[in-house]
Enzyme design. Sequence first.
Site, PDB file in Angstrom:
ATOM      1  N   HIS A 267       9.413 -29.192  22.573  1.00 46.55           N
ATOM      2  CA  HIS A 267      10.153 -30.384  22.128  1.00 46.55           C
ATOM      3  C   HIS A 267      11.611 -29.965  21.961  1.00 46.55           C
ATOM      4  CE1 HIS A 267      10.883 -34.219  20.459  1.00 46.55           C
ATOM      5  NE2 HIS A 267      10.270 -34.138  19.291  1.00 46.55           N
ATOM      6  N   HIS A 306       9.473 -34.204  31.848  1.00 46.56           N
ATOM      7  CA  HIS A 306       9.465 -35.044  30.658  1.00 46.56           C
ATOM      8  C   HIS A 306       8.218 -35.911  30.698  1.00 46.56           C
ATOM      9  CE1 HIS A 306      10.831 -37.806  27.547  1.00 46.56           C
ATOM     10  NE2 HIS A 306      11.662 -36.840  27.205  1.00 46.56           N
ATOM     11  N   ASP A 362      17.627 -31.278  27.567  1.00 48.52           N
ATOM     12  CA  ASP A 362      17.810 -29.909  27.072  1.00 48.52           C
ATOM     13  C   ASP A 362      18.372 -28.959  28.118  1.00 48.52           C
ATOM     14  OD1 ASP A 362      16.992 -30.199  24.461  1.00 48.52           O
ATOM     15  OD2 ASP A 362      14.891 -30.246  25.050  1.00 48.52           O
TER      16      ASP A 362
HETATM   17  N1  ACO Z   1       8.076 -26.297  34.916  1.00 50.49           N
HETATM   18  C1  ACO Z   1       7.093 -26.172  35.838  1.00 50.49           C
HETATM   19  N2  ACO Z   1       6.067 -27.036  35.978  1.00 50.49           N
HETATM   20  C2  ACO Z   1       6.056 -28.086  35.131  1.00 50.49           C
HETATM   21  C3  ACO Z   1       7.050 -28.295  34.153  1.00 50.49           C
HETATM   22  C4  ACO Z   1       8.097 -27.355  34.069  1.00 50.49           C
HETATM   23  N3  ACO Z   1       9.071 -27.496  33.174  1.00 50.49           N
HETATM   24  N4  ACO Z   1       6.771 -29.424  33.459  1.00 50.49           N
HETATM   25  C5  ACO Z   1       5.647 -29.905  33.987  1.00 50.49           C
HETATM   26  N5  ACO Z   1       5.218 -29.117  34.990  1.00 50.49           N
HETATM   27  C6  ACO Z   1       4.051 -29.328  35.860  1.00 50.49           C
HETATM   28  C7  ACO Z   1       2.760 -29.068  35.101  1.00 50.49           C
HETATM   29  O1  ACO Z   1       2.361 -27.731  35.206  1.00 50.49           O
HETATM   30  C8  ACO Z   1       1.835 -30.036  35.802  1.00 50.49           C
HETATM   31  O2  ACO Z   1       1.503 -29.477  37.032  1.00 50.49           O
HETATM   32  P1  ACO Z   1      -0.009 -29.672  37.640  1.00 50.49           P
HETATM   33  O3  ACO Z   1      -0.110 -31.143  37.903  1.00 50.49           O
HETATM   34  O4  ACO Z   1      -0.033 -28.834  38.866  1.00 50.49           O
HETATM   35  O5  ACO Z   1      -0.937 -29.205  36.573  1.00 50.49           O
HETATM   36  C9  ACO Z   1       2.707 -31.243  36.104  1.00 50.49           C
HETATM   37  O6  ACO Z   1       4.037 -30.720  36.199  1.00 50.49           O
HETATM   38  C10 ACO Z   1       2.649 -32.331  35.040  1.00 50.49           C
HETATM   39  O7  ACO Z   1       3.047 -31.758  33.801  1.00 50.49           O
HETATM   40  P2  ACO Z   1       2.421 -32.089  32.398  1.00 50.49           P
HETATM   41  O8  ACO Z   1       2.338 -30.822  31.587  1.00 50.49           O
HETATM   42  O9  ACO Z   1       1.174 -32.905  32.565  1.00 50.49           O
HETATM   43  O10 ACO Z   1       3.520 -33.031  31.799  1.00 50.49           O
HETATM   44  P3  ACO Z   1       3.626 -33.462  30.300  1.00 50.49           P
HETATM   45  O11 ACO Z   1       4.123 -34.852  30.313  1.00 50.49           O
HETATM   46  O12 ACO Z   1       2.375 -33.206  29.534  1.00 50.49           O
HETATM   47  O13 ACO Z   1       4.737 -32.469  29.710  1.00 50.49           O
HETATM   48  C11 ACO Z   1       6.766 -31.536  29.045  1.00 50.49           C
HETATM   49  C12 ACO Z   1       6.042 -32.814  29.479  1.00 50.49           C
HETATM   50  C13 ACO Z   1       6.076 -30.940  27.798  1.00 50.49           C
HETATM   51  C14 ACO Z   1       8.201 -31.901  28.637  1.00 50.49           C
HETATM   52  C15 ACO Z   1       6.767 -30.516  30.211  1.00 50.49           C
HETATM   53  O14 ACO Z   1       7.417 -31.066  31.336  1.00 50.49           O
HETATM   54  C16 ACO Z   1       7.408 -29.194  29.815  1.00 50.49           C
HETATM   55  O15 ACO Z   1       6.739 -28.344  29.229  1.00 50.49           O
HETATM   56  N6  ACO Z   1       8.721 -28.994  30.134  1.00 50.49           N
HETATM   57  C17 ACO Z   1       9.410 -27.798  29.738  1.00 50.49           C
HETATM   58  C18 ACO Z   1       9.806 -27.872  28.291  1.00 50.49           C
HETATM   59  C19 ACO Z   1      10.939 -28.823  28.043  1.00 50.49           C
HETATM   60  O16 ACO Z   1      11.954 -28.813  28.755  1.00 50.49           O
HETATM   61  N7  ACO Z   1      10.796 -29.638  26.983  1.00 50.49           N
HETATM   62  C20 ACO Z   1      11.835 -30.578  26.571  1.00 50.49           C
HETATM   63  C21 ACO Z   1      11.361 -31.988  26.742  1.00 50.49           C
HETATM   64  S1  ACO Z   1      12.641 -33.107  26.301  1.00 50.49           S
HETATM   65  C22 ACO Z   1      12.610 -33.135  24.632  1.00 50.49           C
HETATM   66  O17 ACO Z   1      11.658 -32.886  23.957  1.00 50.49           O
HETATM   67  C23 ACO Z   1      13.832 -33.452  23.986  1.00 50.49           C
END
Ligand code: ACO
Length: 443
Positions: A267, A306, A362
Amino acid sequence: MPDRLKITDERTGLQYEAPIKDETIRAIDLRQIKTGEKDFGLLSYDPAFLNTASCRSAITYIDGDAGILRYRGFAIDELAERCSFLEVAWLLLNGELPTEQELTVWQSQVKRHTMLHETTKKFLEGFRYDAHPMGMLISTVAALSTVYPEARNIFDAKNRHLQIARLVAKMPTICAYCYRHHFGLPYIYPDNELSFTGNFMNMMWKMFEPKYVANPILERALDVLFILHADHEQNCSTNIMRGVGSAQTDPYLCVAAAASALAGALHGGANEEVLRMLEEIGTKDRIPSYIEAVKSGKYKLMGFGHRVYKNYDPRARIIKRTADQVFTVTGENHKIEIARELERIALEDDYFVQRKLYPNVDFYSGIIYEAMGFRPDLFTVLFAIPRVVGWLAQWEEMLLDPEQKIARPRQVYTGYGLRDIVPMHRRGKDADSPGQRDPQVAV
Ligand code: ACO
């Protein structure tokens, strides 16, 4: 077109109807679907709330597919372009942009409450020099609940607004004290002649000069970053704010709980992680191998992806512009070059394109903060300073919503059925019956 959903339960052959309003059915309408008298009724199962609206809200609108973000109907780009953070804070809290007079009163109200009680200052002094500022912020905000015990009187509007002004005003002061504590620097008291952001910079960085004067480009950039972070509808920390608030807990404890959620790496902690990632990549030529490692699942590309935006996060676009302005003052550093190249490569790569992974808020914010002189462990605190406005706006909306009750989800119970206690001397020895394993729904 009738606004209702027809459901046939193939277990019984019975038909049910659920009204559709605002593209939503009420989960409680599923409860009528039963196999018999003793059946509790159907529940919806939605871990991580992927498809559940927990409230009706008039504060923030997001269209994740189109990359749209609006506060109270105003586009985020326009607010960032034309308003100050305190103006936007008023808007989020009150529903309309302030008149000139309302803004003057609000600004002086916030200024009046920037000071911390001296005992709270002593409380902060008790932390180790290397304490993480988020832990310090969370504990100090929770401690304010003891300084203002009347805050629990949450149904008194006047009292509620006083606590809101206090919280908005004191967040920068706590943040600055956390920073100066680390270096053993004397705490700087607020200077009420300065703007909200200018005063924060003063409390952070004033040294020997008789009067601190912030660089206007950096002061405005920080104000814009605060606007962009002020609210984001039902994100993880806001959901916690509403959840804890639904128990009628006072706003200081609610904010401490919401800030705890924000501290997580997925987050608000992500911008700190972006900096670590850029540090680890080190040089542009190592980007392709890092991207390969991300694609193989070894790492996540921090600052990408996201839950809601499946398009470019509109905040990231504004932040990128803000970064350019900041670098005219601070000069470019090698991290921004790596970030730009990383973004370029990722946006062309099938892995990211197919999963609709774009830079989020971010990705660039940490780089700007670092260029301005903030240490990475302060980044999440910098997020919490403006987000407290969104948390409080959402908290108040929840309190005044007659439909809201204490938040209490259901579960699908997957543990044992009733079991007998095995006497101590036989535990771990006998192959005792583990009891029945059929999932049961406990209500
Ligand atoms: N890098 C690589 N792969 C990713 C990333 C990433 N940053 N984010 C998602 N994916 C992939 C997942 O592995 C998944 O792949 P799959 O379908 O092969 O399993 C697919 O994309 C879908 O991702 P989910 O995890 O289902 O997406 P979710 O909506 O649950 O997660 C989140 C959202 C937590 C923000 C995620 O994208 C993440 O961890 N990002 C990195 C952390 C980040 O930047 N957080 C800040 C968010 S903004 C905020 O809070 C202000």
